[in-house]
Design a protein around this motif. Structure first.
Motif, PDB file in Angstrom:
ATOM      1  N   ARG A  48       0.832  -1.207   0.000  1.00  0.00           N
ATOM      2  CA  ARG A  48       0.000   0.000   0.000  1.00  0.00           C
ATOM      3  C   ARG A  48       0.865   1.254   0.000  1.00  0.00           C
ATOM      4  NH1 ARG A  48      -3.600  -1.177   4.853  1.00  0.00           N
ATOM      5  NH2 ARG A  48      -3.843   1.063   4.769  1.00  0.00           N
ATOM      6  N   ILE A  49       1.954   1.230   0.760  1.00  0.00           N
ATOM      7  CA  ILE A  49       2.882   2.369   0.761  1.00  0.00           C
ATOM      8  C   ILE A  49       3.516   2.505  -0.621  1.00  0.00           C
ATOM      9  CG2 ILE A  49       5.046   3.275   1.704  1.00  0.00           C
ATOM     10  CD1 ILE A  49       4.251   1.903   4.369  1.00  0.00           C
ATOM     11  N   GLU A  50       3.931   1.387  -1.180  1.00  0.00           N
ATOM     12  CA  GLU A  50       4.533   1.405  -2.520  1.00  0.00           C
ATOM     13  C   GLU A  50       3.553   1.976  -3.548  1.00  0.00           C
ATOM     14  OE1 GLU A  50       6.294  -1.597  -5.943  1.00  0.00           O
ATOM     15  OE2 GLU A  50       5.641  -2.424  -4.036  1.00  0.00           O
ATOM     16  N   LEU A  51       2.307   1.577  -3.467  1.00  0.00           N
ATOM     17  CA  LEU A  51       1.302   2.043  -4.417  1.00  0.00           C
ATOM     18  C   LEU A  51       1.105   3.553  -4.332  1.00  0.00           C
ATOM     19  CD1 LEU A  51      -0.846   1.324  -6.540  1.00  0.00           C
ATOM     20  CD2 LEU A  51      -2.457   1.031  -4.644  1.00  0.00           C
ATOM     21  N   ILE A  52       1.044   4.076  -3.129  1.00  0.00           N
ATOM     22  CA  ILE A  52       0.810   5.511  -2.983  1.00  0.00           C
ATOM     23  C   ILE A  52       2.028   6.333  -3.409  1.00  0.00           C
ATOM     24  CG2 ILE A  52       1.521   5.884  -0.583  1.00  0.00           C
ATOM     25  CD1 ILE A  52      -1.223   7.401  -0.309  1.00  0.00           C
ATOM     26  N   LEU A  53       3.215   5.746  -3.290  1.00  0.00           N
ATOM     27  CA  LEU A  53       4.437   6.468  -3.673  1.00  0.00           C
ATOM     28  C   LEU A  53       4.783   6.301  -5.152  1.00  0.00           C
ATOM     29  CD1 LEU A  53       6.789   5.746  -0.646  1.00  0.00           C
ATOM     30  CD2 LEU A  53       5.464   7.809  -1.102  1.00  0.00           C
ATOM     31  N   ARG A  54       4.231   5.284  -5.789  1.00  0.00           N
ATOM     32  CA  ARG A  54       4.602   4.970  -7.184  1.00  0.00           C
ATOM     33  C   ARG A  54       4.376   6.187  -8.084  1.00  0.00           C
ATOM     34  NH1 ARG A  54       1.759   0.084  -8.760  1.00  0.00           N
ATOM     35  NH2 ARG A  54       3.321  -0.908  -7.451  1.00  0.00           N
ATOM     36  N   GLY A  55       5.418   6.591  -8.752  1.00  0.00           N
ATOM     37  CA  GLY A  55       5.347   7.715  -9.687  1.00  0.00           C
ATOM     38  C   GLY A  55       5.548   9.071  -9.038  1.00  0.00           C
ATOM     39  N   SER A  56       5.319   9.163  -7.737  1.00  0.00           N
ATOM     40  CA  SER A  56       5.399  10.484  -7.112  1.00  0.00           C
ATOM     41  C   SER A  56       6.840  10.953  -6.911  1.00  0.00           C
ATOM     42  CB  SER A  56       4.631  10.513  -5.790  1.00  0.00           C
ATOM     43  OG  SER A  56       5.230   9.681  -4.831  1.00  0.00           O
ATOM     44  N   VAL A  57       7.773  10.033  -6.712  1.00  0.00           N
ATOM     45  CA  VAL A  57       9.176  10.437  -6.534  1.00  0.00           C
ATOM     46  C   VAL A  57       9.694  11.061  -7.830  1.00  0.00           C
ATOM     47  CG1 VAL A  57      11.519   9.681  -5.987  1.00  0.00           C
ATOM     48  CG2 VAL A  57       9.576   8.671  -4.769  1.00  0.00           C
ATOM     49  N   ARG A  58       9.479  10.387  -8.943  1.00  0.00           N
ATOM     50  CA  ARG A  58       9.932  10.928 -10.238  1.00  0.00           C
ATOM     51  C   ARG A  58       9.238  12.255 -10.524  1.00  0.00           C
ATOM     52  NH1 ARG A  58      13.823  11.245 -14.343  1.00  0.00           N
ATOM     53  NH2 ARG A  58      12.737  12.256 -16.044  1.00  0.00           N
ATOM     54  N   ALA A  59       7.945  12.344 -10.244  1.00  0.00           N
ATOM     55  CA  ALA A  59       7.215  13.585 -10.488  1.00  0.00           C
ATOM     56  C   ALA A  59       7.783  14.718  -9.638  1.00  0.00           C
ATOM     57  CB  ALA A  59       5.728  13.396 -10.202  1.00  0.00           C
ATOM     58  N   SER A  60       8.136  14.420  -8.405  1.00  0.00           N
ATOM     59  CA  SER A  60       8.738  15.446  -7.544  1.00  0.00           C
ATOM     60  C   SER A  60      10.089  15.887  -8.092  1.00  0.00           C
ATOM     61  CB  SER A  60       8.919  14.912  -6.121  1.00  0.00           C
ATOM     62  OG  SER A  60       7.677  14.671  -5.523  1.00  0.00           O
ATOM     63  N   LEU A  61      10.890  14.924  -8.528  1.00  0.00           N
ATOM     64  CA  LEU A  61      12.193  15.255  -9.106  1.00  0.00           C
ATOM     65  C   LEU A  61      12.025  16.121 -10.348  1.00  0.00           C
ATOM     66  CD1 LEU A  61      13.909  11.772  -8.722  1.00  0.00           C
ATOM     67  CD2 LEU A  61      14.420  13.846  -7.405  1.00  0.00           C
ATOM     68  N   GLU A  62      11.046  15.798 -11.173  1.00  0.00           N
ATOM     69  CA  GLU A  62      10.796  16.600 -12.376  1.00  0.00           C
ATOM     70  C   GLU A  62      10.387  18.019 -12.009  1.00  0.00           C
ATOM     71  OE1 GLU A  62       7.907  14.289 -14.508  1.00  0.00           O
ATOM     72  OE2 GLU A  62       9.432  12.894 -15.271  1.00  0.00           O
ATOM     73  N   ARG A  63       9.527  18.161 -11.017  1.00  0.00           N
ATOM     74  CA  ARG A  63       9.110  19.513 -10.605  1.00  0.00           C
ATOM     75  C   ARG A  63      10.291  20.305 -10.072  1.00  0.00           C
ATOM     76  NH1 ARG A  63       4.432  16.607  -9.151  1.00  0.00           N
ATOM     77  NH2 ARG A  63       5.155  16.323  -7.003  1.00  0.00           N
ATOM     78  N   PHE A  64      11.129  19.674  -9.259  1.00  0.00           N
ATOM     79  CA  PHE A  64      12.295  20.385  -8.738  1.00  0.00           C
ATOM     80  C   PHE A  64      13.302  20.665  -9.842  1.00  0.00           C
ATOM     81  CE2 PHE A  64      10.859  19.352  -4.470  1.00  0.00           C
ATOM     82  CZ  PHE A  64      11.264  20.461  -3.772  1.00  0.00           C
ATOM     83  N   GLY A  65      13.465  19.737 -10.773  1.00  0.00           N
ATOM     84  CA  GLY A  65      14.401  19.948 -11.875  1.00  0.00           C
ATOM     85  C   GLY A  65      13.954  21.042 -12.814  1.00  0.00           C
ATOM     86  N   ALA A  66      12.651  21.097 -13.084  1.00  0.00           N
ATOM     87  CA  ALA A  66      12.123  22.089 -14.018  1.00  0.00           C
ATOM     88  C   ALA A  66      12.042  23.476 -13.407  1.00  0.00           C
ATOM     89  CB  ALA A  66      10.730  21.662 -14.505  1.00  0.00           C
ATOM     90  N   GLY A  67      11.763  23.541 -12.131  1.00  0.00           N
ATOM     91  CA  GLY A  67      11.514  24.852 -11.542  1.00  0.00           C
ATOM     92  C   GLY A  67      12.340  25.139 -10.321  1.00  0.00           C
ATOM     93  N   SER A  68      13.540  24.575 -10.256  1.00  0.00           N
ATOM     94  CA  SER A  68      14.331  24.759  -9.045  1.00  0.00           C
ATOM     95  C   SER A  68      14.601  26.224  -8.756  1.00  0.00           C
ATOM     96  CB  SER A  68      15.636  23.959  -9.107  1.00  0.00           C
ATOM     97  OG  SER A  68      16.416  24.372 -10.202  1.00  0.00           O
ATOM     98  N   ALA A  69      14.806  27.021  -9.788  1.00  0.00           N
ATOM     99  CA  ALA A  69      15.027  28.458  -9.555  1.00  0.00           C
ATOM    100  C   ALA A  69      13.731  29.122  -9.111  1.00  0.00           C
ATOM    101  CB  ALA A  69      15.546  29.122 -10.824  1.00  0.00           C
ATOM    102  N   ALA A  70      12.611  28.670  -9.679  1.00  0.00           N
ATOM    103  CA  ALA A  70      11.312  29.272  -9.341  1.00  0.00           C
ATOM    104  C   ALA A  70      10.870  28.905  -7.941  1.00  0.00           C
ATOM    105  CB  ALA A  70      10.262  28.828 -10.347  1.00  0.00           C
ATOM    106  N   THR A  71      11.264  27.726  -7.414  1.00  0.00           N
ATOM    107  CA  THR A  71      10.820  27.315  -6.102  1.00  0.00           C
ATOM    108  C   THR A  71      11.471  28.127  -4.995  1.00  0.00           C
ATOM    109  OG1 THR A  71      12.534  25.600  -5.945  1.00  0.00           O
ATOM    110  CG2 THR A  71      10.372  24.926  -6.806  1.00  0.00           C
ATOM    111  N   HIS A  72      12.550  28.791  -5.290  1.00  0.00           N
ATOM    112  CA  HIS A  72      13.230  29.584  -4.280  1.00  0.00           C
ATOM    113  C   HIS A  72      12.802  31.041  -4.310  1.00  0.00           C
ATOM    114  CE1 HIS A  72      15.275  25.943  -3.928  1.00  0.00           C
ATOM    115  NE2 HIS A  72      16.523  26.298  -4.114  1.00  0.00           N
ATOM    116  N   SER A  73      11.884  31.389  -5.204  1.00  0.00           N
ATOM    117  CA  SER A  73      11.448  32.783  -5.319  1.00  0.00           C
ATOM    118  C   SER A  73      10.383  33.099  -4.309  1.00  0.00           C
ATOM    119  CB  SER A  73      10.849  33.050  -6.706  1.00  0.00           C
ATOM    120  OG  SER A  73      11.766  32.703  -7.702  1.00  0.00           O
TER     121      SER A  73
END
Length: 86
Positions: free
Chosen positions: A61-86
């Motif tokens: 159940r933990i695996e299911l809820i986390l599936r895909g979310s780690v990569r999505a988080s990395l993509e958000r931080f990678g795409a907008g790392s400069a924007a997240t600090h504004s």
């Protein structure tokens, strides 16, 4: 002890999933710590509840809820790392 173990496991998952994303070290560490704390929270909740639930039921159940979310988080931080600090 558990946090350190979960950080190591999460770091390995992040290393596998981040691919060619360009993350700032602080962002990468934040993602690792965030997901390690999520799993630690589930473990502590399981302890507090008397460990009644079978690990074989809880882990998928933990695996299911986390599936895909780690990569999505990395993509958000990678795409907008400069924007997240504004």
């Amino acid at each position: 002890f558990f946090m350190h173990q979960f950080q190591g496991m999460t770091a390995a998952i992040v290393a596998e999933l981040e691919g060619d994303l360009q993350l700032e070290p602080e962002s990468r560490t934040f993602v690792i710590d965030h997901y390690a704390m999520i799993v630690l929270g589930h473990l502590l909740h399981w302890f507090a509840g008397g460990m009644g639930e079978e690990p074989a039921d809880l882990v998928p159940r933990i695996e299911l809820i986390l599936r895909g979310s780690v990569r999505a988080s990395l993509e958000r931080f990678g795409a907008g790392s400069a924007a997240t600090h504004s």
